[in-house]
Design a protein around this motif. Structure first.
Motif, mmCIF file in Angstrom:
data_model
loop_
_atom_site.group_PDB
_atom_site.id
_atom_site.type_symbol
_atom_site.label_atom_id
_atom_site.label_comp_id
_atom_site.label_asym_id
_atom_site.label_seq_id
_atom_site.Cartn_x
_atom_site.Cartn_y
_atom_site.Cartn_z
ATOM 1 N N ASP A 370 0.817 -1.208 0.000
ATOM 2 C CA ASP A 370 0.000 0.000 0.000
ATOM 3 C C ASP A 370 0.854 1.263 0.000
ATOM 4 O O ASP A 370 0.415 2.317 -0.462
ATOM 5 N N SER A 371 2.079 1.152 0.532
ATOM 6 C CA SER A 371 2.953 2.320 0.626
ATOM 7 C C SER A 371 3.833 2.506 -0.609
ATOM 8 O O SER A 371 4.567 3.494 -0.709
ATOM 9 N N ARG A 373 5.231 3.724 -3.933
ATOM 10 C CA ARG A 373 4.951 4.917 -4.736
ATOM 11 C C ARG A 373 4.489 4.545 -6.138
ATOM 12 O O ARG A 373 3.791 5.322 -6.796
#
Length: 397
Positions: A370-371, A373
């Motif tokens: 989810d993190s 980029r």
């Protein structure tokens, strides 16, 4: 848009087909005829979840098409009782002449024939499929969908080779790119999955099958791609080497290797097959897991080349919203995906979710954290559906 489209993909000794309802995106029947021109040809017709197989002696693509029509008549849907909106043909090379799907007439057919020198292994077979289909369905619009068309948006700086002007102009030597139908579909679906407008999305598409290519797509337009004048350039493939030193033909000719032998070796005996003796990636992975040195080297070379192209295309695009894997290996080989993305976190912010990548998940899914980029997606390609939709659009325009 509604209607039935028969998609034809004719190879040198094969005829693949798919009857698609473009309104529902459903395949109503599909099949494959193999070993055309040999003593015994094999045919499979799939409909309603059942495969109907038979052997026959088929001298040419005309005889193969007759068998296909008979299979539709016997097992359904009967093409004589339904109304076809169009017949869509996959054509490998459209050169610089075709930048979009095109309704086939005598002039278009002649142009495809004129382009045979650019694709001597593919365009002759594609023409056979076109000619038999036009003969059997003279009143149905026939549409050519070119592998190269999507890449006609490449800027001159990307498609121009640094060679003599007469080679570029008289012999049409430039980068054309291939797998365009797949790259078009997958880049568009990647944008949709991210909730982005196609014109706002920058996507690197990795089409990894026995043939493999990478494409940088900016706002729905191909701006760079790994295959060049032919499908030999770029990534390491099943039997093709990808990027090579251009001096290799001259070097090998001095060792007595003919141009014909060189051409055959680069198309049929190179890539991972040349490195490890097989182009079956499942076998390759099993051997690598068991410590086989040749298999390990082959996979390392594949992954190294993939990382180089991801990095290069990130630089070309300036901003990357997604990396999308597709085709047989791209969709089904977690180790290849993981190896290709290894070490790209710090520089590009690509963070692979190892559990999501390793999970036995089919269909479209995200395999980045989810993190991350940059989103990393698996998007099954739908080349036949894309051809059907493009053919339907031309037929109704």
């Amino acid at each position: 848009m509604n209607g039935l489209v028969l998609v034809i993909n004719a190879g040198s000794s094969s005829l693949k087909y798919d009857l698609i309802d473009v309104g529902s995106a459903e395949s109503l029947a599909s099949g494959l005829v193999e070993r055309i021109g040999e003593a015994s040809s094999l045919a499979r017709h799939s409909v309603d979840g059942q495969d109907h197989r038979q052997e026959a002696s088929l001298a040419d693509h005309g005889a193969a098409f007759e068998l296909v029509l008979a299979a539709f008549g016997e097992h359904g849907p009967d093409l004589g009782e339904i109304e076809l909106l169009a017949v869509g043909h996959r054509v490998v090379h459209g050169g610089a002449d075709f930048s979009e799907p095109t309704r086939i007439d005598d002039d278009v057919e002649a142009t495809i024939e004129r382009l045979i020198p650019l694709a001597p292994l593919h365009n002759p077979a594609n023409l056979k499929g076109i000619r038999v289909a036009r003969a059997h369905f003279p009143d149905v619009p026939q549409v050519a969908v070119f592998d190269t068309a999507f890449h006609q948006t490449l800027p001159p700086r990307a498609y121009t080779y640094a060679i003599k002007r007469d080679w570029r102009e008289d012999h049409r030597v430039r980068r054309y790119g291939f797998h365009g139908t797949s790259h078009s579909y997958v880049s568009r679906r990647a944008a949709e999955l991210l909730g982005l407008a196609v014109e706002d999305a920058n996507v690197i598409v990795l089409h990894l099958g026995n043939g493999a290519s990478a494409t940088a797509v900016a706002g729905g337009r191909s701006v760079d791609t790994s295959m060049g004048l032919s499908p030999l350039e770029g990534l390491v493939m099943g039997t093709r080497p990808g990027d090579l030193d251009p001096s290799l033909p001259a070097h090998l000719s001095r060792a007595g290797i003919s141009l014909e032998e060189y051409d055959r070796a680069l198309n049929k005996e190179s890539g991972v097959k040349g490195l490890a003796g097989t182009n079956d990636f499942r076998e390759l992975q099993e051997r690598a897991d068991a410590g086989d040195r040749d298999a390990c080297l082959a996979l390392d070379v594949v992954a190294h080349r993939l990382r180089k192209y991801i990095g290069a295309y990130a630089a070309v695009l300036g901003r990357v919203d997604a990396v999308a894997f597709t085709a047989g290996i791209g969709e089904h080989s977690p180790p290849v995906r993981a190896a290709a993305l290894q070490g790209l976190t710090e520089l590009f912010g690509i963070e692979l979710d190892e559990a999501a990548n390793a999970a036995a998940t089919s269909g479209e899914h995200r395999i980045s954290t989810d993190s991350s980029r940059v989103a990393v997606l698996v998007v099954p390609t739908e080349e036949e559906l894309e051809i059907a939709r493009e053919a339907a659009a031309v037929a109704t325009s």
